[in-house]
Structures are given as structure tokens and as C-alpha cells.
Design a protein around this motif. Sequence first.
Motif, PDB file in Angstrom:
ATOM      1  N   SER A 185      64.038 -66.572 -85.867  1.00  0.00           N
ATOM      2  CA  SER A 185      62.889 -66.283 -86.710  1.00  0.00           C
ATOM      3  C   SER A 185      62.347 -64.891 -86.550  1.00  0.00           C
ATOM      4  O   SER A 185      61.331 -64.560 -87.112  1.00  0.00           O
TER       5      SER A 185
ATOM      6  N   GLN B 186      62.225 -61.657 -87.782  1.00  0.00           N
ATOM      7  CA  GLN B 186      62.685 -60.980 -88.996  1.00  0.00           C
ATOM      8  C   GLN B 186      62.580 -59.481 -88.844  1.00  0.00           C
ATOM      9  O   GLN B 186      61.508 -58.949 -88.585  1.00  0.00           O
TER      10      GLN B 186
ATOM     11  N   SER C 194      67.508 -61.579 -90.100  1.00  0.00           N
ATOM     12  CA  SER C 194      66.732 -62.269 -89.073  1.00  0.00           C
ATOM     13  C   SER C 194      67.575 -62.376 -87.832  1.00  0.00           C
ATOM     14  O   SER C 194      68.787 -62.467 -87.902  1.00  0.00           O
TER      15      SER C 194
END
Lengths: 331, 325
Positions: free
Chosen positions: B121, B123, B129
Motif C-alpha cells: 500500500s 504508493q 505501489s
Amino acid sequence: MGSVLALSSGPGHQNWPFSTDPPPSRWDAHPAHWDSPPRWERRDGRLPNPGSFHSLHRSCKDVFPQQIEGVKMIINKTLSSFFKVSHTLHLSAVSPSYYRFHVEHLQSDDYSKDKDAPALIGEMDSSGSLNAHALLHLSERVRARTVFQTQQSQFVTWQFETEYRGNDFTAAVTVANPDVLRESVILVAHFLQSVSSGLVLGGELVYHRGRAEEGGILTLAGQYSRPNWVATLNAGKGGAHASYYHRANKQIQVGVEFEASTRTQETTTSFGYQMELPEANMVFRGMINSRCIIGGVLEKRLTPLPATLIMGAFVNHRGDKLQVGLGVNVG
Amino acid sequence: MGSVLAAASPSPAPAAVAAGGGQGVPGLVSVPPGFTMPSVSSVPPTSGSGQQTSDADSLLPNPGTYEECHRKCKEVFPLQMEGVRLVVNKGLSNHFQVSHTITLSTQGDSGYRFGATYVGSKQTGPTESFPVMVGDMDNTGSLNAQVIHQLTTAVRSKIAIQTQQHKFVNWQCDMEYRGEDFTSAVTLGNPDVLVGSGILVAHYLQSITPALALGGELVYHRRPGEEGTVTSLLGRYTGDNYVATLTLGGAGAHATYYHKANDQLQIGVEFEASTRIMTITTQDNWVVGATLEKKLVPLPLTLALGAFLNHRKNKFQCGFGVTIG
């Protein structure tokens, strides 16, 4: 099959479709339009003509997928109502690649099957192998057929057949590979009789003669048809061949076949089905048999174009072999 | 699903060469056969992306990574397809994707392969990501695994492992630093402390002008009893709709040209000369091949048909495959 030699032959047949021999030419069988029983069904309740001996197992065999291997491109061109030409280009991994030219000359167009007209069919390979058929109507009930097959420069088959179609019976005599110099010949006599509205009985007598040996084989045949299914049995000293064809509904047809040969001491049972989806322009044929061969072939019409895409694969689980084929038919 | 498929992951280090050696060290090959990577959006070399926006200070864009230079051209070439292949891709969530592949092959082995991709997660960009973990296991037990992580804004690191059944064939670790207008990377391949062998690869790529990038590669390989280095130089020129790349070095020469004619047509030309073999041989094996991929629109299916003909060896192979999802 049309070519008599195919009846007794078949070292490659056991391993179909993985044999290394060239696949049995589609022209070993009678062309389809010549076999459909003529419309001589009498309204007065008399029995119909049973058709020819070679087409007894045809409805079941049509359900099974054809052997397909490598990439094949077929271009069909209709030059006029009685003249058709087709070019075939085949690229293959296991057998030599070839180009084949096929031409058909018919007297009437295919859609009127009332009269099976004289036809000349010829096929020539890029290696020089020729396949030629001539079908003639000598009279309304008598037909003659001549077949010549060469493998490059050598003649493999030359046979002459005469067939008489009576009201409710068919009789045919075939002389195959008569060779005066080697004093060898194969004579085949067929007889089929409609016994009742669904039942057809008949037999085949094969007499072969060579310089050193001669012999005869008698096979009895019976076929029972109902509107939705057909069961056929051939039995004789050479072996037995039983087939059952069933049309389950408009889309699904099923066939089961059993073959036993006393010469090779082997039996094979095959199960095949055909699924048609006319809305999707697709036909799928699948089969599985007791030699652990599973195969499927999908044919799809690519509708705006006059082309058909064919994809198929055959797996031989016992020998761990796979054959994959792609084809495009244009026209 | 969207974000998983778009996760960026640079390919493993290019095939290292043991120019003087005998039996080559198992090369640090790029994507092993059958290894299904999620389709990546590689950082376009000329888009000027990277850490800098259009500052007055940085006139030159980051040139991308060393391995990607030849990739645009290589992507144009069709894969050799053979036998029947069925691929089922399933996105389980935004982060997790799974794929099942069944291959029936005419020449090699048939098998089943299971692949999983996890995207973390963190990013770093609209389509990137991290960390990205990709794993792949065969029905014979061969494993391919990669972990890619962005350690800081400029440093990206990757670990890749490949096994052939129970034996480890490849294990490598690399670290990449992206500067304003240059990229440098160090890869350590198959280090074996017990035997005293390993491969060390260093890459450097510098943007000279917005269109021209120059760089070099140094490969140091060591085995008990012998050690050696191979150096290569790389130059890449990017035009409006074409990319030309040239690699010259101890391992031979490799030139690629990629041209995008219009929205529908892209062309690639490749020339390769290798000094690993005694004489310099070019890739003129007279191979003709084509692959067709078609999305069957209402269904989430893609049909792929392919055929390859090697005129010189007279070998022909064809195959088709279906991808679901």
C-alpha cells in the motif's frame, strides 16, 4: 470406406490420430452427396432404398472430430455452378508440409439432390501424389465409380465399382487393384436389403487373391434406425464394428463406436459428441476413447467474413503426446 | 484488478556473460519461461517522470533503468507459442491477484503453475505501489519468487529467487538508485560464500541530452579458480516516435530499433552478435513467426494463436491459448 484397401489395412489406424502414416485421405470415403439415399421413398408404404454399404456407419463417424495437426489454410472457390476449386496449404510439425490443389466438376448444383450427377474429382499434391475419382450414372439405377490414387509416382489404388440401386436393396461389386502381371486382385461384393421400415440387413464378401495365397472374408451387417437414433453392427471373421448414433436434441449429437479386429487382436471403444450452437456460429466435437486419447475440435464461423476458424487438440495420455492444430477455411 | 496489474517491477538483471568461462554460470536471466508477471507499466524513459517535475534546475529527465533500454523493441516480438495453454487470472482484492496456468505441450512438459502477486500500500506514483511480491510455483515444485520494494524515494531494491524443483538455481539481490538525470544499480547474483563464487553487476545510465542516454555495465564474475570481468557500453537515442539502442562490449554487440508508426502499428528490428561462440554469428536462423491475440469482447476472454516456422531447421510449431480474466 471407399478404398477397399482401407478395410483390411490400417497399421496406422491403431494409433489414430497419432500414426506416422499419412492420415486416411478424406477421399477414401464416398463424397457425402453421393451417399445420401436417394428420395425413392414410396408414399405407398413400400420400403426405401437403404443407401450404400459404405455409409452404414457414416452418421456416427461424422460426430467424431477429425484429426487436426499443424496449421492448415484452405481456400475454396466456386467458379461456376458445377465447377469448384480448392487450395490447401498445410504446415506441420510431424509430417512434411504440403500444398494441395483440389478440383470438382459436378453436373448439377449441390442443392438439388434429386439426381446425383456424374462428378469428376481430382486432387494433386505438391509431392506429386494424385487422387482422382470419377462417378458416372450409367442409368437411373446403375452407377459406376473409378478411383485412382498415387503416392508420388507409384500407383497405390486403382479400383472400379458398380452399384445397382433397386427399390429396396442395393448391390455393388468392386474390383480393386487388379494386377495382371502379379496375378493379384481384390473383389468385393456388397448387398443391403431393407427388411422393414427401420431395419436394413446385408453383407459383404471380400475375395482377395495374390500369387501365393487367396482367401475370402464374409461380414454380415445390420442397421436399425429410428427418427432419433441409429444402431449399426458389422460382424464377421475379420472382426466386429458396432456403432450407435443418437441425436439428443437440435444441438447435441452423440456417437459411440466399438471396433474389434481379429487380425490385430485389439478392441477400441470410442465416445464422441457434437455440439452445435448456431447462434454463436460454432460447432464443437469432442471424443474420448479406450486408447486414452482425448480430443476436441472447435469450428467457428467468423461471420462477416466468409471464413471458418478451426482449433483442435488431441492428447494421448498413454504415450504422453499432444497434437495441436489450427486451421482457417476461406470460402 | 487495476492497481495490482499496474504495479511496476523492473525485470531482473540482464543475462550476465562469462565470456572466458566454460560452462556458464546460470545466467541472471530475465523473466524465466512461463513466469507470469503482472503486466507492468515500465517507467517510460522519455516521459521525464522520476523524482523531478519540470524544475528549472533539472533539464534532463531520468533515463530509466539499464535493462529497460532494449525492452521496448523486444516487447514487439511475438512469443513462441506451442501447445495449448489456459490461464485463469483472478483478482482477489486491490492488493492480491492469483493466476492458474495449465499448459499442455507438444515438446516440453505439460504442467500446472500457480502464481500469486501481492502489491503493498505504499504508493509512490499513480500506478506504482510497493512492496511488490510475485511468486510462482510449478507442479514439479519449481519456485520463482521476487520481492521489490521502494526503500526511499530514490532507492529501489529487489530480491529474486528461482529454484528448479528443490535445487536453487538463481538467487540475486539488487539495489537501484535513481538520481535526477542518472540511474545506477548494483546487482549481486548467486553469491556463494562456501564455494567462493558469485556475480556482481554494476549499471550506470546517464542522460546526456533529453534524447540521448549513455551508460555502461560492468560484470564481475568469480568462481573458485577463475575470475573475470566483462564491460559493455550502452547508448540510447529517442526520437519522436522511435527509439534506437546500441550495446557494445566484451559480450558482443546488440542493437535494437523500435518504431511506432501509428496507433496501431509498431515495428521492431533487432541485431545481435555474440562473442561467446567462436565466430560472430548473427541471428539469421530464418525464423518466421506470428502471434495473434484477440479479446473476445463480451466475455473476459483473450484468445491467442501463434505459429513459428524455422526454415533452416525445418521445424514448425503452433499453439493456442485462452486467458480468462
